[in-house]
Design a protein around this motif. Sequence first.
Motif, PDB file in Angstrom:
ATOM      1  N   SER A   1       0.256  29.981  63.322  1.00 31.25           N
ATOM      2  CA  SER A   1      -0.455  29.483  64.495  1.00 31.25           C
ATOM      3  C   SER A   1       0.127  28.182  65.032  1.00 31.25           C
ATOM      4  CB  SER A   1      -1.929  29.271  64.153  1.00 31.25           C
ATOM      5  OG  SER A   1      -2.064  28.363  63.070  1.00 31.25           O
ATOM      6  N   GLY A   2       1.315  27.783  64.540  1.00 35.17           N
ATOM      7  CA  GLY A   2       1.947  26.565  65.027  1.00 35.17           C
ATOM      8  C   GLY A   2       1.775  25.414  64.063  1.00 35.17           C
ATOM      9  N   GLY A   3       2.190  24.237  64.491  1.00 35.34           N
ATOM     10  CA  GLY A   3       2.168  23.072  63.624  1.00 35.34           C
ATOM     11  C   GLY A   3       0.775  22.717  63.137  1.00 35.34           C
ATOM     12  N   ASP A   4       0.701  22.197  61.921  1.00 39.23           N
ATOM     13  CA  ASP A   4      -0.563  21.741  61.344  1.00 39.23           C
ATOM     14  C   ASP A   4      -0.938  20.420  62.010  1.00 39.23           C
ATOM     15  OD1 ASP A   4      -2.631  20.756  59.788  1.00 39.23           O
ATOM     16  OD2 ASP A   4      -1.793  21.502  57.914  1.00 39.23           O
ATOM     17  N   LEU A   5      -1.907  20.474  62.905  1.00 44.51           N
ATOM     18  CA  LEU A   5      -2.239  19.300  63.725  1.00 44.51           C
ATOM     19  C   LEU A   5      -2.721  18.126  62.886  1.00 44.51           C
ATOM     20  CD1 LEU A   5      -3.986  20.901  66.839  1.00 44.51           C
ATOM     21  CD2 LEU A   5      -1.556  20.436  66.450  1.00 44.51           C
TER      22      LEU A   5
END
Length: 301
Positions: free
Chosen positions: A172-176
Amino acid sequence: MVGVCRGGIPRSDSADRWLDLSTFTVTDTASDDRRVVQVSDIDETIALLSDRVAARPVAAAICDDVLRAGSAAGSTAGGLITESLAYSTLQAGAEFGGWLAAQGPRRRHEQDDAVVLSRNGSDMDITFNRPDRHNAFSNALRAGLIDGLTVALADPSVESVRLSGRGRSFCSGGDLSEFGMFSDPADAHLARTRHSPALLLDALTRRLGAGCRADVHGAVLGSGMEMAAYCGVVAAHPDTVFGLPELDLGLVPGAGGTVSVPRRIGRWRTAYLVLTGRRVDAATALRWGLVDEVNEPAPAS
């Protein structure tokens, strides 16, 4: 510059030059031209784009600059350096700073098996293993991916590599929750370019071609989409959605996506995804060339 064409794309030398020069062009009719995006409502799209660019004008301009600086025939390393320098510039800027200030405490993800490697003869599986977080791309997951790709590149007996993700999403993309943990953007640039999964994936695909494969499903956003695009074959489950949400943070794609994604769909449609923040489904991704197959994937082992 965003072009608008209602009722189809005109065919002339001047129109062709405009399509080339534009950031992208929207139209209300179907088109196979990679410089053009068909949308259901042109006015709504322009309004959305205007609002998003007004909110993040610096990141939007730098995104356009980086994509225009790239070339399908250019070196991967050169493109990644350009992308990373732009990313680091934005990390030190007010737009990212404003987003970061509104976030909670930063937390580093710790997990020994964030990536699981398995081997069956000459075939290697590299599986993202953060199903509870849709395989958000943390430093731990990144390190595990680098380890797996390094092993695959070093071992000539590896003839195929498959990337996949456990749970509801590929990545799901970078770990915010980890964003902003580097206090020095220059150090962050060196870390991105000296320890880059993108470079390893690019090298592996050059060696294995279609033998380097990503089976994706669920959310394939940000770095997940950027990395998958380097693979020789990308196969998507019908439920997959793709997107590049980095502008919301005041950033540009930073996992190699300004190189890998334009190679598949052109800089114009890449800019559309970043600047509008819209997501596309598997059927659209197949039509654009972002994926090579849409089918039911084998379960992650």
